[in-house]
Design a protein around this motif. Structure first.
Motif, PDB file in Angstrom:
ATOM      1  N   SER A  43     -71.504  29.031  59.570  1.00  0.00           N
ATOM      2  CA  SER A  43     -72.380  27.851  59.478  1.00  0.00           C
ATOM      3  C   SER A  43     -73.641  28.130  58.665  1.00  0.00           C
ATOM      4  CB  SER A  43     -72.762  27.374  60.885  1.00  0.00           C
ATOM      5  OG  SER A  43     -73.400  28.407  61.622  1.00  0.00           O
ATOM      6  N   ALA A  44     -74.136  29.371  58.672  1.00  0.00           N
ATOM      7  CA  ALA A  44     -75.346  29.699  57.910  1.00  0.00           C
ATOM      8  C   ALA A  44     -75.118  29.522  56.412  1.00  0.00           C
ATOM      9  CB  ALA A  44     -75.771  31.140  58.202  1.00  0.00           C
ATOM     10  N   PHE A  45     -73.872  29.691  55.962  1.00  0.00           N
ATOM     11  CA  PHE A  45     -73.561  29.530  54.544  1.00  0.00           C
ATOM     12  C   PHE A  45     -73.468  28.060  54.137  1.00  0.00           C
ATOM     13  CE2 PHE A  45     -71.978  33.752  55.563  1.00  0.00           C
ATOM     14  CZ  PHE A  45     -72.398  34.492  54.473  1.00  0.00           C
ATOM     15  N   HIS A  46     -73.313  27.166  55.101  1.00  0.00           N
ATOM     16  CA  HIS A  46     -73.136  25.745  54.796  1.00  0.00           C
ATOM     17  C   HIS A  46     -74.456  25.000  54.597  1.00  0.00           C
ATOM     18  CE1 HIS A  46     -69.015  25.973  57.079  1.00  0.00           C
ATOM     19  NE2 HIS A  46     -69.024  26.650  55.942  1.00  0.00           N
ATOM     20  N   LYS A  47     -75.547  25.573  55.101  1.00  0.00           N
ATOM     21  CA  LYS A  47     -76.833  24.866  55.091  1.00  0.00           C
ATOM     22  C   LYS A  47     -77.318  24.472  53.696  1.00  0.00           C
ATOM     23  CE  LYS A  47     -78.422  26.920  59.434  1.00  0.00           C
ATOM     24  NZ  LYS A  47     -79.435  27.809  60.086  1.00  0.00           N
ATOM     25  N   PRO A  48     -77.187  25.314  52.663  1.00  0.00           N
ATOM     26  CA  PRO A  48     -77.732  24.938  51.350  1.00  0.00           C
ATOM     27  C   PRO A  48     -77.001  23.771  50.675  1.00  0.00           C
ATOM     28  CG  PRO A  48     -77.397  27.321  51.503  1.00  0.00           C
ATOM     29  CD  PRO A  48     -76.687  26.698  52.646  1.00  0.00           C
ATOM     30  N   TYR A  49     -75.785  23.449  51.123  1.00  0.00           N
ATOM     31  CA  TYR A  49     -74.999  22.414  50.440  1.00  0.00           C
ATOM     32  C   TYR A  49     -75.469  21.018  50.849  1.00  0.00           C
ATOM     33  CZ  TYR A  49     -71.901  26.283  49.237  1.00  0.00           C
ATOM     34  OH  TYR A  49     -71.392  27.465  48.756  1.00  0.00           O
ATOM     35  N   LYS A  50     -75.695  20.165  49.847  1.00  0.00           N
ATOM     36  CA  LYS A  50     -76.179  18.795  50.083  1.00  0.00           C
ATOM     37  C   LYS A  50     -75.277  17.776  49.378  1.00  0.00           C
ATOM     38  CE  LYS A  50     -79.882  20.588  52.071  1.00  0.00           C
ATOM     39  NZ  LYS A  50     -80.081  20.548  53.533  1.00  0.00           N
ATOM     40  N   ASN A  51     -73.975  18.029  49.378  1.00  0.00           N
ATOM     41  CA  ASN A  51     -73.059  17.172  48.628  1.00  0.00           C
ATOM     42  C   ASN A  51     -72.129  16.362  49.529  1.00  0.00           C
ATOM     43  OD1 ASN A  51     -71.589  19.340  49.556  1.00  0.00           O
ATOM     44  ND2 ASN A  51     -70.346  19.558  47.700  1.00  0.00           N
ATOM     45  N   ASP A  52     -72.559  16.120  50.781  1.00  0.00           N
ATOM     46  CA  ASP A  52     -71.691  15.369  51.692  1.00  0.00           C
ATOM     47  C   ASP A  52     -71.534  13.909  51.280  1.00  0.00           C
ATOM     48  OD1 ASP A  52     -74.392  15.193  52.192  1.00  0.00           O
ATOM     49  OD2 ASP A  52     -74.141  14.681  54.305  1.00  0.00           O
ATOM     50  N   GLU A  54     -72.701  12.646  47.954  1.00  0.00           N
ATOM     51  CA  GLU A  54     -72.470  12.544  46.519  1.00  0.00           C
ATOM     52  C   GLU A  54     -72.395  13.939  45.904  1.00  0.00           C
ATOM     53  OE1 GLU A  54     -75.756  10.267  45.187  1.00  0.00           O
ATOM     54  OE2 GLU A  54     -77.210  11.873  45.460  1.00  0.00           O
ATOM     55  N   GLY A  55     -71.953  13.988  44.655  1.00  0.00           N
ATOM     56  CA  GLY A  55     -71.756  15.271  43.999  1.00  0.00           C
ATOM     57  C   GLY A  55     -70.326  15.759  44.189  1.00  0.00           C
ATOM     58  N   ARG A  56     -69.896  16.660  43.341  1.00  0.00           N
ATOM     59  CA  ARG A  56     -68.508  17.109  43.418  1.00  0.00           C
ATOM     60  C   ARG A  56     -68.339  18.166  44.507  1.00  0.00           C
ATOM     61  NH1 ARG A  56     -67.514  20.771  37.977  1.00  0.00           N
ATOM     62  NH2 ARG A  56     -69.017  22.426  38.430  1.00  0.00           N
ATOM     63  N   PRO A  57     -67.119  18.350  45.016  1.00  0.00           N
ATOM     64  CA  PRO A  57     -66.866  19.360  46.058  1.00  0.00           C
ATOM     65  C   PRO A  57     -67.192  20.765  45.563  1.00  0.00           C
ATOM     66  CG  PRO A  57     -65.018  17.831  45.863  1.00  0.00           C
ATOM     67  CD  PRO A  57     -65.920  17.555  44.698  1.00  0.00           C
ATOM     68  N   ALA A  58     -67.684  21.582  46.467  1.00  0.00           N
ATOM     69  CA  ALA A  58     -68.025  22.973  46.137  1.00  0.00           C
ATOM     70  C   ALA A  58     -66.930  23.905  46.640  1.00  0.00           C
ATOM     71  CB  ALA A  58     -69.361  23.345  46.774  1.00  0.00           C
ATOM     72  N   TYR A  59     -66.956  25.135  46.153  1.00  0.00           N
ATOM     73  CA  TYR A  59     -66.032  26.136  46.672  1.00  0.00           C
ATOM     74  C   TYR A  59     -66.421  26.472  48.107  1.00  0.00           C
ATOM     75  CZ  TYR A  59     -64.134  26.994  42.012  1.00  0.00           C
ATOM     76  OH  TYR A  59     -63.514  26.869  40.796  1.00  0.00           O
ATOM     77  N   ASP A  60     -65.436  26.554  48.991  1.00  0.00           N
ATOM     78  CA  ASP A  60     -65.675  26.907  50.384  1.00  0.00           C
ATOM     79  C   ASP A  60     -66.267  28.317  50.450  1.00  0.00           C
ATOM     80  OD1 ASP A  60     -65.501  27.611  53.108  1.00  0.00           O
ATOM     81  OD2 ASP A  60     -63.759  26.321  53.388  1.00  0.00           O
ATOM     82  N   PRO A  61     -67.388  28.518  51.169  1.00  0.00           N
ATOM     83  CA  PRO A  61     -67.960  29.859  51.299  1.00  0.00           C
ATOM     84  C   PRO A  61     -66.963  30.883  51.830  1.00  0.00           C
ATOM     85  CG  PRO A  61     -69.517  28.221  52.091  1.00  0.00           C
ATOM     86  CD  PRO A  61     -68.238  27.491  51.817  1.00  0.00           C
ATOM     87  N   ALA A  62     -66.000  30.428  52.651  1.00  0.00           N
ATOM     88  CA  ALA A  62     -64.985  31.350  53.170  1.00  0.00           C
ATOM     89  C   ALA A  62     -64.160  31.941  52.035  1.00  0.00           C
ATOM     90  CB  ALA A  62     -64.071  30.618  54.159  1.00  0.00           C
ATOM     91  N   ILE A  63     -63.805  31.102  51.050  1.00  0.00           N
ATOM     92  CA  ILE A  63     -63.039  31.570  49.894  1.00  0.00           C
ATOM     93  C   ILE A  63     -63.855  32.578  49.096  1.00  0.00           C
ATOM     94  CG2 ILE A  63     -62.106  30.874  47.656  1.00  0.00           C
ATOM     95  CD1 ILE A  63     -60.256  30.115  49.849  1.00  0.00           C
TER      96      ILE A  63
END
Length: 305
Positions: A43-52, A54-63
């Motif tokens: 969950s700590a890796f998800h905080k910086p993402y703000k594309n829920d 708008e914006g295109r999908p990002a690479y999953d931090p797990a990958i």
């Protein structure tokens, strides 16, 4: 004469592959995939993402974590090489589900998620303790010197940097004087020469201003010896230091790692801007003790061990 079936290694073939089947039970890549997918809190890796919204999908931090950590286990630290492995290596393809993150994406992820990565390290340490992989009896501590992204030319004591600034100012004054002597150009060659001279003046002026700004906003660095003499600062990266290695002098850091004796599990890793390692022992031991206490592994490690 014996005949054998023909084969060619350098060929391309369309093959139907199940990526999960490439991660064989008992291998490091299987453990890495299982831990990141099933056990660790990301969950700590998800905080910086703000594309829920708008914006295109990002690479999953797990990958990204899977391919980066697997690459590190193979001694691969270049973001460009990790990208290339995702394009060509079947294990990387399996871990990334055939996605190929650009090397800039990989580099940005590593450089921008330092706190989250530290939290992940502690989660892995807890898993190791639960599995009985930590002996808590003897640690081995060693370091290696690593280059930083800073030039040795920008290093010096405050006195040396002041001398360098004065030298740059003298050079600027000289070029300005020479430029003013020729206020008209009789040929295209003289015009080109004047343009190069102006560019030289601007470059020198920029360097002098850089030193001036650093001297105004920073204090001299003091060593940690008994006499606390001033050590060289660096304008680009003032936390790094000049260090002597077997391959010459570098501007960089002393990376110090600590491992548990039982299974050589890394329990701490830090970077110090000091060439001498004897100053790093105390902060390393204190960090290990504080981490073990915070994670509930040991209340007072050095008394119990």
């Amino acid at each position: 004469m014996a005949r054998f079936k023909h084969y060619v290694y350098n060929q391309q073939t369309m093959v139907v592959i199940n990526y999960l089947e490439q991660l064989q039970l008992g291998t490091f890549e299987f453990a890495l995939h299982y831990l990141i997918s099933e056990k660790l809190d990301l969950s700590a890796f998800h905080k910086p993402y703000k594309n829920d919204a708008e914006g295109r999908p990002a690479y999953d931090p797990a990958i990204l974590l899977k391919i980066i950590l697997f690459a590190y286990s193979k001694g691969i630290t270049s973001s460009r090489e990790i990208q290339w492995c995702c394009e060509t290596n079947i294990i990387f393809k399996a871990l990334s589900c055939d996605s190929v993150p650009h090397f800039t994406t990989i580099a940005h992820f590593v450089s921008s998620q330092s706190q989250a990565i530290a939290t992940l390290f502690e989660q892995v340490l807890l898993v190791c303790d639960e599995q009985g992989l930590l002996g808590h009896e003897l640690f081995a501590i060693d370091g290696c010197k690593m280059r930083s992204n800073a030039a040795k030319a920008w290093s010096g004591t405050f006195k040396e940097l002041e001398q360098k600034r004065q030298k740059l100012k003298r050079l600027i004054s000289y070029h300005l004087t020479e430029h003013q002597k020729k206020d008209s150009w009789e040929s295209e060659e003289e015009l080109d020469r004047a343009i190069r001279q102006v560019k030289t003046i601007l470059t020198l002026d920029k360097a002098a201003n850089k030193i001036d700004k650093f001297l105004k906003h920073n204090e001299p660095r003091l060593g940690k010896g008994k006499r606390s003499n001033e050590v060289k600062s660096n304008i680009t990266d003032n936390q790094s230091a000049k260090m002597t290695t077997s391959k010459g002098t570098i501007q960089g850091y002393n990376g110090v790692a600590s491992v548990d004796k039982k299974h050589q599990i890394i329990i701490d890793a830090q970077a110090f801007g000091e060439g001498q390692e004897h100053h790093t022992l105390q902060p390393v031991l204190e960090t290990i003790q504080e981490r073990y206490k915070r994670l509930g592994i040991s209340k007072n490690l050095y008394e119990e061990g």
